[in-house]
Design a protein around this motif. Structure first.
Motif, PDB file in Angstrom:
ATOM      1  N   SER A   4     -19.915  34.819  32.884  1.00  0.00           N
ATOM      2  CA  SER A   4     -19.791  35.171  31.288  1.00  0.00           C
ATOM      3  C   SER A   4     -19.810  35.286  30.266  1.00  0.00           C
ATOM      4  O   SER A   4     -21.221  36.197  30.899  1.00  0.00           O
ATOM      5  CB  SER A   4     -19.754  33.264  30.751  1.00  0.00           C
ATOM      6  OG  SER A   4     -21.349  32.789  30.446  1.00  0.00           O
ATOM      7  N   LYS A   5     -19.714  36.203  29.669  1.00  0.00           N
ATOM      8  CA  LYS A   5     -20.341  37.173  28.020  1.00  0.00           C
ATOM      9  C   LYS A   5     -20.920  36.350  27.284  1.00  0.00           C
ATOM     10  O   LYS A   5     -20.473  35.651  26.546  1.00  0.00           O
ATOM     11  CB  LYS A   5     -19.049  38.195  28.097  1.00  0.00           C
ATOM     12  CG  LYS A   5     -20.014  39.238  26.774  1.00  0.00           C
ATOM     13  CD  LYS A   5     -18.390  39.698  26.600  1.00  0.00           C
ATOM     14  CE  LYS A   5     -18.932  40.786  25.421  1.00  0.00           C
ATOM     15  NZ  LYS A   5     -17.967  41.353  24.631  1.00  0.00           N
ATOM     16  N   ARG A   6     -21.955  36.764  27.404  1.00  0.00           N
ATOM     17  CA  ARG A   6     -23.268  36.414  26.320  1.00  0.00           C
ATOM     18  C   ARG A   6     -22.930  36.897  24.375  1.00  0.00           C
ATOM     19  O   ARG A   6     -22.828  38.095  24.802  1.00  0.00           O
ATOM     20  CB  ARG A   6     -24.288  35.986  26.503  1.00  0.00           C
ATOM     21  CG  ARG A   6     -25.460  35.520  25.628  1.00  0.00           C
ATOM     22  CD  ARG A   6     -26.553  35.590  25.839  1.00  0.00           C
ATOM     23  NE  ARG A   6     -27.430  34.732  24.233  1.00  0.00           N
ATOM     24  CZ  ARG A   6     -28.979  33.996  24.651  1.00  0.00           C
ATOM     25  NH1 ARG A   6     -29.516  34.749  26.085  1.00  0.00           N
ATOM     26  NH2 ARG A   6     -29.595  33.566  23.100  1.00  0.00           N
ATOM     27  N   LEU A   7     -22.282  36.154  24.055  1.00  0.00           N
ATOM     28  CA  LEU A   7     -21.989  37.492  22.535  1.00  0.00           C
ATOM     29  C   LEU A   7     -23.431  36.909  21.541  1.00  0.00           C
ATOM     30  O   LEU A   7     -24.418  35.856  21.781  1.00  0.00           O
ATOM     31  CB  LEU A   7     -21.155  36.483  21.602  1.00  0.00           C
ATOM     32  CG  LEU A   7     -19.530  36.526  22.604  1.00  0.00           C
ATOM     33  CD1 LEU A   7     -18.645  36.143  21.618  1.00  0.00           C
ATOM     34  CD2 LEU A   7     -19.251  37.757  23.265  1.00  0.00           C
ATOM     35  N   GLU A 126     -29.330  24.939  36.516  1.00  0.00           N
ATOM     36  CA  GLU A 126     -28.517  25.260  37.033  1.00  0.00           C
ATOM     37  C   GLU A 126     -27.398  26.323  36.252  1.00  0.00           C
ATOM     38  O   GLU A 126     -26.195  26.227  37.386  1.00  0.00           O
ATOM     39  CB  GLU A 126     -28.292  24.071  38.433  1.00  0.00           C
ATOM     40  CG  GLU A 126     -28.998  23.717  39.025  1.00  0.00           C
ATOM     41  CD  GLU A 126     -28.365  22.104  40.145  1.00  0.00           C
ATOM     42  OE1 GLU A 126     -27.989  22.007  39.793  1.00  0.00           O
ATOM     43  OE2 GLU A 126     -29.491  22.206  40.486  1.00  0.00           O
ATOM     44  N   GLY A 127     -27.202  25.572  35.277  1.00  0.00           N
ATOM     45  CA  GLY A 127     -26.203  26.231  33.970  1.00  0.00           C
ATOM     46  C   GLY A 127     -25.374  25.124  33.249  1.00  0.00           C
ATOM     47  O   GLY A 127     -24.373  26.108  33.199  1.00  0.00           O
ATOM     48  N   ASP A 171     -15.297  31.882  29.204  1.00  0.00           N
ATOM     49  CA  ASP A 171     -15.365  33.610  29.678  1.00  0.00           C
ATOM     50  C   ASP A 171     -16.590  34.305  28.505  1.00  0.00           C
ATOM     51  O   ASP A 171     -16.799  35.337  28.599  1.00  0.00           O
ATOM     52  CB  ASP A 171     -13.549  33.740  28.816  1.00  0.00           C
ATOM     53  CG  ASP A 171     -13.009  33.286  29.639  1.00  0.00           C
ATOM     54  OD1 ASP A 171     -12.196  33.783  30.904  1.00  0.00           O
ATOM     55  OD2 ASP A 171     -12.077  32.307  29.619  1.00  0.00           O
ATOM     56  N   ALA A 172     -16.351  33.685  26.956  1.00  0.00           N
ATOM     57  CA  ALA A 172     -17.528  33.906  26.546  1.00  0.00           C
ATOM     58  C   ALA A 172     -18.533  32.722  26.061  1.00  0.00           C
ATOM     59  O   ALA A 172     -17.996  31.944  26.091  1.00  0.00           O
ATOM     60  CB  ALA A 172     -17.490  35.336  25.570  1.00  0.00           C
TER      61      ALA A 172
END
Length: 423
Positions: A4-7, A126-127, A171-172
């Motif tokens: 996923s995208k970190r903003l 583990e996220g 997704d983000a």
């Protein structure tokens, strides 16, 4: 697992959300995890809200932000209307979905959405991120295909009994620190000791209790501290649960506390985060008829504003003014009827603030919250009556007997006129 995208900021998150969801519906988590920081980022650039429809289970009295007011071209859909949304309800920007709470789950599972926002506690090694204080609606979107935006909030408690979502499912995501919202409940007004006594006398050891928002649950739960092996299965857990825990009234087993939302002050939130008996579960389980009917001695406790002599009940309106929606009251009432030994209790204080009777000849509200065919055990300061087995005449007489004495003669005269006979 996908990446996923970190903003970098809430401003970037708001812009990406607007880009991906333009012209469609966006799920917004509510209750104590309403993402007010995201709203502020949108407010700073109002065009981001254009052609977005914000949808969530916003709770009157707690979630006071009018999402549709973020832009003249924004919309919102709510299941629990609130006076705070009156302006955009009047313009048509906020649309009311007049459904039982159980129907909200079907709506979230099947209605078209372009995006969902998740407000989550910090991830573990583990996220996996805890849903923290609110698991009522967000799980409906876990496996749906849409843009998923995560707000990772280190200030949200990691609730042991809450569901988890992995960062890779988003997704983000963006870090967005903010204190969770608190809800303080004022003490009930008027004399309630007699009403509380009638309610608590109906509740036995081993019962499973549901209670909602309002002034009466705290007084009732304080009167149950001598009971034992109680459980909670409710849409929410409020501050009212603490006296039961402190008194040892709750069953000592995993799952004896089940709810969708933790709704109270920060002290309650912190204690529930560590409570090993707690399981936070989605609406499909908190309000689903099959789940409720399978619970033995399920006892629902809901307050109402007004009842008429046919047994029709108003939980939503003060005159023509909308205060709230019907919420889960009917779901819980019907579930208690299905439950072996269950008790569907509706409480009405017999008098309003100005001494007016809350038991009336006929409701004059825009709609009926609880139909006479869903007749509960009705409780006032003057007693408790199970209305379900009573015919129309016996029901009216029983309801009149629960009114304040100074209003009974007028109510009897009104009933005589309604049924077309002389007093």
């Amino acid at each position: 697992m996908t990446q996923s995208k970190r903003l970098s900021s809430l401003a970037e998150a708001a812009a990406l959300l607007a880009e991906r969801a333009r012209g469609g519906r966006v799920f917004i988590p509510a209750g104590p995890v309403e993402p007010l920081g995201l709203a502020e980022a949108i407010r700073a650039n109002p065009g981001l809200a254009d052609e977005l429809s914000f949808c969530g289970l916003f709770i009157p009295g707690l979630n006071r932000l009018d999402w549709a007011a973020l832009s003249p071209k924004a919309l919102a859909e709510v299941f629990l209307p609130s006076p705070d949304f009156a302006a955009t309800i009047a313009t048509g920007q906020t649309r009311i979905v007049p459904s039982h709470y159980s129907a909200a789950w079907r709506f979230f599972r099947t209605a078209p959405f372009k995006a969902a926002v998740f407000h989550l506690a910090a991830p573990d090694a583990e996220g996996f991120c805890s849903l923290s204080l609110s698991a009522d609606a967000s799980p409906a979107f876990f496996d749906r295909t849409m843009f998923k935006l995560g707000l990772i909030n280190p200030s949200l408690p990691i609730v042991k009994g809450a569901p988890k979502l992995h960062l890779s499912a988003l997704d983000a995501w963006v870090e967005a620190e903010a204190q969770p919202a608190e809800l303080s409940t004022p003490a009930p007004t008027g004399e309630v000791d007699a009403l509380v006594h009638h309610v608590t006398s109906l509740i036995e050891d081993g019962a499973t209790l549901q209670a909602g928002i309002g002034k009466l649950p705290g007084a009732i739960m304080a009167g149950l501290t001598q009971r034992r092996d109680l459980s909670i299965h409710s849409g929410l857990i409020g501050d009212w649960v603490l006296p039961l825990i402190d008194a040892g009234a709750l069953a000592d087993q995993v799952g004896s506390l089940k709810a969708g939302v933790i709704l109270g002050n920060h002290a309650l939130q912190d204690r529930m985060a560590q409570e090993t008996r707690l399981k936070l579960i989605p609406i499909a389980q908190t309000h689903g008829a099959a789940h409720l009917g399978a619970i033995e001695r399920f006892t629902s406790l809901n307050a109402a504003l007004e009842v008429d002599m046919y047994g029709q009940i108003n939980c939503e309106f003060a005159g023509s003014r909308t205060l709230a929606g019907v919420g889960g009251a009917v779901d819980f009432l019907r579930g208690a009827r299905l439950s072996p030994g269950g008790k569907p209790i509706v409480m009405v204080q017999s008098l309003g603030k100005q001494g007016e009777t809350r038991i009336v000849p006929r409701l004059a509200t825009p709609s009926v919250s609880i139909a006479r065919s869903d007749a509960p055990i009705l409780v006032t300061e003057y007693g408790a009556v199970d209305l379900e087995p009573l015919d129309t005449e016996a029901r009216a007489q029983a309801i009149i007997s629960l009114a304040a004495p100074q209003h009974r003669a007028d109510l009897m005269a009104a009933w005589s006129q309604l049924r077309g006979t002389k007093a």
